[in-house]
Each structure stands twice: as C-alpha cells, then as structure tokens.
Design a protein around this motif. Sequence first.
Motif, PDB file in Angstrom:
ATOM      1  N   THR A  72       0.832  -1.203   0.000  1.00 42.05           N
ATOM      2  CA  THR A  72       0.000   0.000   0.000  1.00 42.05           C
ATOM      3  C   THR A  72       0.867   1.253   0.000  1.00 42.05           C
ATOM      4  OG1 THR A  72      -1.742  -1.172   1.218  1.00 42.05           O
ATOM      5  CG2 THR A  72      -1.829   1.232   1.217  1.00 42.05           C
ATOM      6  N   GLY A  73       1.845   1.296   0.901  1.00 46.98           N
ATOM      7  CA  GLY A  73       2.716   2.463   0.981  1.00 46.98           C
ATOM      8  C   GLY A  73       3.560   2.660  -0.261  1.00 46.98           C
ATOM      9  N   GLU A  74       4.122   1.566  -0.782  1.00 46.80           N
ATOM     10  CA  GLU A  74       4.978   1.663  -1.965  1.00 46.80           C
ATOM     11  C   GLU A  74       4.178   2.031  -3.209  1.00 46.80           C
ATOM     12  OE1 GLU A  74       8.440   1.450  -2.214  1.00 46.80           O
ATOM     13  OE2 GLU A  74       8.176   1.687  -0.072  1.00 46.80           O
ATOM     14  N   LEU A  75       2.913   1.613  -3.257  1.00 46.66           N
ATOM     15  CA  LEU A  75       2.074   1.983  -4.400  1.00 46.66           C
ATOM     16  C   LEU A  75       1.888   3.499  -4.451  1.00 46.66           C
ATOM     17  CD1 LEU A  75       0.108   1.436  -6.729  1.00 46.66           C
ATOM     18  CD2 LEU A  75      -1.700   1.238  -5.009  1.00 46.66           C
ATOM     19  N   ILE A  76       1.583   4.100  -3.315  1.00 47.93           N
ATOM     20  CA  ILE A  76       1.367   5.541  -3.285  1.00 47.93           C
ATOM     21  C   ILE A  76       2.667   6.277  -3.613  1.00 47.93           C
ATOM     22  CG2 ILE A  76       0.699   7.482  -1.814  1.00 47.93           C
ATOM     23  CD1 ILE A  76      -1.123   5.490  -0.301  1.00 47.93           C
TER      24      ILE A  76
ATOM     25  N   ASP B  69       6.077   9.186  -7.768  1.00 49.23           N
ATOM     26  CA  ASP B  69       7.303   9.183  -8.580  1.00 49.23           C
ATOM     27  C   ASP B  69       6.983   9.083 -10.069  1.00 49.23           C
ATOM     28  OD1 ASP B  69       8.671   9.334  -6.238  1.00 49.23           O
ATOM     29  OD2 ASP B  69       9.380   7.263  -6.227  1.00 49.23           O
ATOM     30  N   PHE B  70       5.974   8.307 -10.421  1.00 48.00           N
ATOM     31  CA  PHE B  70       5.592   8.161 -11.827  1.00 48.00           C
ATOM     32  C   PHE B  70       5.152   9.514 -12.380  1.00 48.00           C
ATOM     33  CE2 PHE B  70       2.771   7.129 -15.352  1.00 48.00           C
ATOM     34  CZ  PHE B  70       3.455   6.104 -16.002  1.00 48.00           C
TER      35      PHE B  70
ATOM     36  N   ALA C  13       5.317   0.148 -11.103  1.00 52.64           N
ATOM     37  CA  ALA C  13       5.095  -0.079  -9.674  1.00 52.64           C
ATOM     38  C   ALA C  13       5.462  -1.487  -9.252  1.00 52.64           C
ATOM     39  CB  ALA C  13       3.636   0.203  -9.327  1.00 52.64           C
ATOM     40  N   ASN C  14       5.319  -2.449 -10.177  1.00 50.67           N
ATOM     41  CA  ASN C  14       5.604  -3.842  -9.854  1.00 50.67           C
ATOM     42  C   ASN C  14       7.098  -4.125  -9.777  1.00 50.67           C
ATOM     43  OD1 ASN C  14       5.529  -7.016 -11.309  1.00 50.67           O
ATOM     44  ND2 ASN C  14       4.462  -6.583  -9.401  1.00 50.67           N
ATOM     45  N   GLY C  15       7.898  -3.288 -10.448  1.00 49.80           N
ATOM     46  CA  GLY C  15       9.344  -3.480 -10.453  1.00 49.80           C
ATOM     47  C   GLY C  15      10.019  -2.738  -9.315  1.00 49.80           C
ATOM     48  N   GLY C  16      11.352  -2.890  -9.250  1.00 45.04           N
ATOM     49  CA  GLY C  16      12.108  -2.215  -8.209  1.00 45.04           C
ATOM     50  C   GLY C  16      12.169  -0.721  -8.439  1.00 45.04           C
ATOM     51  N   PRO C  17      12.282   0.066  -7.387  1.00 38.70           N
ATOM     52  CA  PRO C  17      12.453  -0.350  -5.985  1.00 38.70           C
ATOM     53  C   PRO C  17      11.148  -0.563  -5.230  1.00 38.70           C
ATOM     54  CG  PRO C  17      12.657   2.021  -6.121  1.00 38.70           C
ATOM     55  CD  PRO C  17      12.407   1.538  -7.532  1.00 38.70           C
ATOM     56  N   TYR C  18       9.998  -0.421  -5.921  1.00 35.11           N
ATOM     57  CA  TYR C  18       8.709  -0.442  -5.213  1.00 35.11           C
ATOM     58  C   TYR C  18       8.233  -1.860  -4.921  1.00 35.11           C
ATOM     59  CZ  TYR C  18       9.207   4.046  -7.503  1.00 35.11           C
ATOM     60  OH  TYR C  18       9.727   5.218  -7.968  1.00 35.11           O
TER      61      TYR C  18
ATOM     62  N   THR D  47      -5.268  -0.515   6.076  1.00 33.05           N
ATOM     63  CA  THR D  47      -6.070   0.590   6.594  1.00 33.05           C
ATOM     64  C   THR D  47      -5.235   1.728   7.164  1.00 33.05           C
ATOM     65  OG1 THR D  47      -7.872  -0.923   7.120  1.00 33.05           O
ATOM     66  CG2 THR D  47      -7.897   1.218   8.211  1.00 33.05           C
ATOM     67  N   SER D  48      -4.356   1.446   8.103  1.00 34.63           N
ATOM     68  CA  SER D  48      -3.615   2.526   8.750  1.00 34.63           C
ATOM     69  C   SER D  48      -2.662   3.228   7.788  1.00 34.63           C
ATOM     70  CB  SER D  48      -2.848   1.995   9.968  1.00 34.63           C
ATOM     71  OG  SER D  48      -1.898   1.021   9.575  1.00 34.63           O
ATOM     72  N   THR D  49      -2.141   2.490   6.800  1.00 35.07           N
ATOM     73  CA  THR D  49      -1.262   3.109   5.808  1.00 35.07           C
ATOM     74  C   THR D  49      -2.047   4.062   4.926  1.00 35.07           C
ATOM     75  OG1 THR D  49       0.159   1.157   5.788  1.00 35.07           O
ATOM     76  CG2 THR D  49       0.374   2.675   3.940  1.00 35.07           C
ATOM     77  N   ILE D  50      -3.247   3.659   4.524  1.00 34.24           N
ATOM     78  CA  ILE D  50      -4.099   4.549   3.735  1.00 34.24           C
ATOM     79  C   ILE D  50      -4.409   5.811   4.525  1.00 34.24           C
ATOM     80  CG2 ILE D  50      -6.371   4.816   2.668  1.00 34.24           C
ATOM     81  CD1 ILE D  50      -6.332   1.828   2.098  1.00 34.24           C
TER      82      ILE D  50
END
Length: 356
Positions: free
Chosen positions: A206-210, A215-216, A276-281, A291-294
């Motif tokens: 969740t965090g890395e997606l955001i 970054d994108f 998003a699926n690749g590094g570093p994410y 929930t708490s990350t959102i």
Amino acid sequence: MELKHLAIRELLKEADEETAKISDKGGIMDTDNSMIHNLFESLLNAFERRSSLTHGSFNQENEEGYPFISSFEKFLVNEEAPENFEQLVEAGMSQLAAAIAAPSARSATGGYVIFAVYGSDRADYLLAALVRDRSSIALNDSLQPTEVIEVNLEQLHQAARINITTFKQGKDSYLSFIGSKQKGEITHYFSTAFGCTDVTPSRKSTGELIKAAKDFCSQHDLGEKKEEIVEDVVSYLERQRSEKQTANLNDIENLFDAYIPPEQAETMAGTFGTFANGGPYNVSHEFQPHTSTINRFSKLKAKADNWQLDFTKKALGPAQSGKDIEFDEASGTLTLKRLPSKVLDQIRATLEEENG
C-alpha cells in the motif's frame, strides 16, 4: 549475465491425478554449452517480461514445514559446489511433487522444471521455472513438413526467483514469483513448494504503491496533476478496503491512463503497472489495502491539550487556496471554511452555554 549453474528435471503428473512423480531424466547441465546459454537467456527474458509479479519472503517461522528453505540456506554455504546445487534441486523437486499433488492443485499438470543460478555486478539470483513442450513444424532434408516437439520457453506456467544478494543482506522482498492467471489455490502450488508463502505485507504494498504513483507523475511530466492522481489512487484504495476487495495494479494502471495526454499515450499508456511492480517499489500485482497506511496518506491527525484534528489531507491547503481548511504559515493559524449548518449550530449552542 554469468550463468553459474543450471539443471533441468521433469515432473510427471496429469490433470486430476492424485500423485506426482519425478523423472530420472535430466540433471545438472554444462553451462559452457552454447545451447544451454540460449535456453537460459530465453527463460530469463520470459520471466522478466512478466509484469504480474508477487513479491515477498520465505516463511521462516515454519521452516520445518518448508524443507526447501533450509536446503537453500545450506546451498549458500558453498554456492560454487555442484553437489550443493544438485542437493538444492533435489529438495526443490521433492517439494514440488508434494505441492502439485495436493487437493488444491489436483487439476495442475507437470512439466519441465529448470533451475538456474546466475549473477551480474548487482546481484546473484536463483530462478526456478516450470515450462512445458509444444508441437511445431519443421522441414526435413526433403523439405517435407514434419512435426517436432520443442520446449515452450515463451510461456512460464510457474516461476520463482530468489535474489540471493538481498536475502544475504537480510532485507525484505527478496522473492518474486508468478503463477497462472486462473483463480484458486492451483496458482500457488509452485511458490508454496519453495516456502514462498510470506508475500509482501499489505502495509508495504500500500505504501509503496502511493510512493510509486508520486514518482511516476514526477518522472513522466504529470507533476501538475500529481496531487489529483494520488488522491484518486488513495480513494481507490479506500473504496476497495471498504468493500473488502483487493487492490489490483491493472485497475490503477487504467486510472493513470485516463490522465495521460493523447500525445503521450503511445509511450506511456499501460506502463504504470510494470513501473510499480518493479524495483524499488515491488508492489504486488494484487494485495489487500492496508487501513492505517491509507489513513497515513489520506488523513491528518493532530492532538493538543484542549483540541484534536482529524481531516482528509485533500481538504487542506495554504492560505488563499480555496480549500475547506487553510493554513496560514505567517500567522500560524488554521481556518475552517464552508462549515455545515449542523456544525454551526453546535458551535453557537456551545458558546451560548459558556456565556449563559
């Protein structure tokens, strides 16, 4: 890439059979053989083309239940020794045979299992993949069409790759694996065999997606729309969470594509998922929103002795921004605008009580 070890074994099982067997054929291959190198390159290219990777780590809390994990650790004691690699392959095949015969994978079929250890200047890897053969047509010496059977390296049915370097460093997400797009536990037998059950925690994905979304936008000239796009991503995650549904990179990729200008669509459309699926994410293709990350990305919570704040970040802006909540840096004040009638009534009633 330096190919250090490669082995090919065969797993025998027909659909709906209750048992699986390991063929006596195959074994350790000569890495100096040019055909072996060609096979490896094709296999690696097929794996790296896959965008639907799930990332994670070994279930080291239950190593006894997953013997491959301890075999892998023993292999690392002396990675150069062919006998250590051979023992690792045998352990992997034994676990695969057990996993593919489980009731949840009963309809799965066997194939050729290729194990390869290779490395570059950046990292060393162990790749294990299941491939099958296919019929093709060739011409014989008389130019007559004849059927030949060839290994289909373009289609990986199951595969797992372990980043050996990352594993040694004690980092998370050193494992990447793929499965078929069918639903059900059949898609997981390959990763389960290798103890790859501890996938990337929902919190991390969740965090890395955001972070990947931000970054994108920055890297693809979408900076002016970044705030709006990130808000849409967070809203999507909140919606999936409230509906008890998983988040999917395909859905989020479609969300991004709607913001891409027509003149950039040819090069940018359909690329966010891979980004998003690749590094570093290393965001898993599908995951449960955390929930708490959102809330950390979508809400601001603050508390003092006599008051506390709890509001969505998209409602906040600097002075004169027109947002519902404006922060004036110079005066250190927060202004609430467009208060609902009910809130105004509560405030008036409280003041009347205090002054009465």
